[in-house]
Design a protein around this motif. Structure first.
Motif, PDB file in Angstrom:
ATOM      1  N   SER A  58      -5.657  -2.027  -2.163  1.00 32.65           N
ATOM      2  CA  SER A  58      -4.208  -2.133  -2.061  1.00 32.65           C
ATOM      3  C   SER A  58      -3.594  -1.593  -3.352  1.00 32.65           C
ATOM      4  O   SER A  58      -4.258  -1.532  -4.392  1.00 32.65           O
ATOM      5  N   GLY A  86       1.384   0.559   9.739  1.00 34.25           N
ATOM      6  CA  GLY A  86       0.493   0.116   8.662  1.00 34.25           C
ATOM      7  C   GLY A  86      -0.585  -0.867   9.084  1.00 34.25           C
ATOM      8  O   GLY A  86      -1.239  -1.472   8.233  1.00 34.25           O
ATOM      9  N   SER A  95      -4.082   0.303   8.057  1.00 35.68           N
ATOM     10  CA  SER A  95      -4.129   0.264   6.590  1.00 35.68           C
ATOM     11  C   SER A  95      -4.433  -1.157   6.115  1.00 35.68           C
ATOM     12  O   SER A  95      -5.239  -1.360   5.213  1.00 35.68           O
ATOM     13  N   TYR A 152       0.541   5.409  -0.161  1.00 34.92           N
ATOM     14  CA  TYR A 152      -0.325   6.593  -0.154  1.00 34.92           C
ATOM     15  C   TYR A 152       0.382   7.717  -0.910  1.00 34.92           C
ATOM     16  O   TYR A 152       1.600   7.842  -0.833  1.00 34.92           O
ATOM     17  N   LYS A 189       0.837  -1.197   0.000  1.00 33.74           N
ATOM     18  CA  LYS A 189       0.000   0.000   0.000  1.00 33.74           C
ATOM     19  C   LYS A 189       0.868   1.242   0.000  1.00 33.74           C
ATOM     20  O   LYS A 189       1.703   1.435   0.890  1.00 33.74           O
ATOM     21  N   SER A 220     -10.605   0.162   1.685  1.00 36.32           N
ATOM     22  CA  SER A 220      -9.638   0.796   0.790  1.00 36.32           C
ATOM     23  C   SER A 220      -8.992  -0.292  -0.066  1.00 36.32           C
ATOM     24  O   SER A 220      -9.127  -1.477   0.220  1.00 36.32           O
ATOM     25  N   ALA A 268       3.143   2.492   3.108  1.00 37.20           N
ATOM     26  CA  ALA A 268       2.633   2.083   4.416  1.00 37.20           C
ATOM     27  C   ALA A 268       2.761   0.578   4.610  1.00 37.20           C
ATOM     28  O   ALA A 268       2.985   0.110   5.726  1.00 37.20           O
TER      29      ALA A 268
END
Ligand SMILES: Nc1ncnc2c1ncn2[C@@H]1O[C@H](COP(=O)(O)OP(=O)(O)OP(=O)(O)O)[C@@H](O)[C@H]1O
Ligand SMILES: [Mg+2]
Length: 197
Positions: free
Chosen positions: A61, A47, A50, A15, A13, A59, A24
């Motif tokens: 990946s 993370g 996340s 950002y 991941k 969310s 992250a």
């Protein structure tokens, strides 16, 4: 050994914001077995949340994939912040998942009321979140997560707002419920002692 319920394959991941990129999650690979209690421990910012938000599909990946054993695996996600709706009563907060999935029956409603009583929230059923302490709100959030009877529970620092004694009592309860109801649990925490407990 139970069968695998979930596979995490090469999840990454990144950002992006105005100041650049932030990696992250680098490359996570994990097999999670049915009815397993897995805790992931790591310092703040490594993370953990996340990963849970990717597992819950809130969310996406950047690369890699999540493979479920079958299409019917139901996920319950208890967020790090309790995120209760201030305009709904405690009971209505706990019923929201069932309402949204159109599964609210009198039996399920009663089961939620039973859990609220069991966790010492019986008197607060018709009150609003503003009249609860931080620990009580966390218990409500946990009951809300359990209400839809998920197969996999994702718990993000579920006991962090609790004092030591309440934490021990509640983690005992949670463990019993999880064992009785046969749940798979992925819990993240920065507290090593909590994860060992
Ligand atoms: N929406 C976002 N946009 C940009 N960066 C983010 C976003 N969410 C998280 N990050 C960054 O990704 C990293 C991991 O964050 P994450 O919330 O997953 O950590 P965490 O392990 O859950 O930390 P904590 O224990 O404090 O809850 C952090 O450096 C954070 O700043
Ligand atoms: Mg977090």
């Amino acid at each position: 050994m139970n069968k695998t319920i979930l596979k995490i394959e090469h999840i990454k991941k990144v950002y992006h914001d105005l100041s650049g990129e932030m990696e992250a999650i680098k490359d996570i690979n994990l097999d999670i077995y049915d009815k397993e209690f897995l805790s992931i421990v790591g310092p703040s910012g490594c993370g953990k949340s996340s990963l849970l938000s990717i597992l819950s599909n809130l969310s996406t990946s950047t690369s890699g994939k999540i493979v479920f054993d079958n299409y019917n695996v139901k996920i319950g996600y208890m967020l790090q912040s309790d995120s209760l709706f201030p305009w709904r009563t405690i009971l209505d907060n706990c019923l929201i998942g069932l309402e949204i999935s159109k599964e609210l029956t009198p039996e399920k409603r009663n089961r939620v009321i039973e859990m609220l009583n069991m966790y010492g929230l019986g008197e607060f059923i018709d009150k609003y979140p503003s009249s609860l302490s931080g620990g009580m709100k966390q218990r409500v959030a946990l009951i809300r997560t359990l209400a839809t009877d998920p197969d996999i529970l994702l718990l993000d620092e579920p006991f962090s707002a609790l004092d030591y004694q309440t934490r021990l009592a509640l983690s005992d309860d949670v463990y019993k419920i999880i064992r009785n109801e046969g749940k798979t649990v992925i819990m993240v925490t920065h507290d090593l002692a909590e994860s060992i407990y």
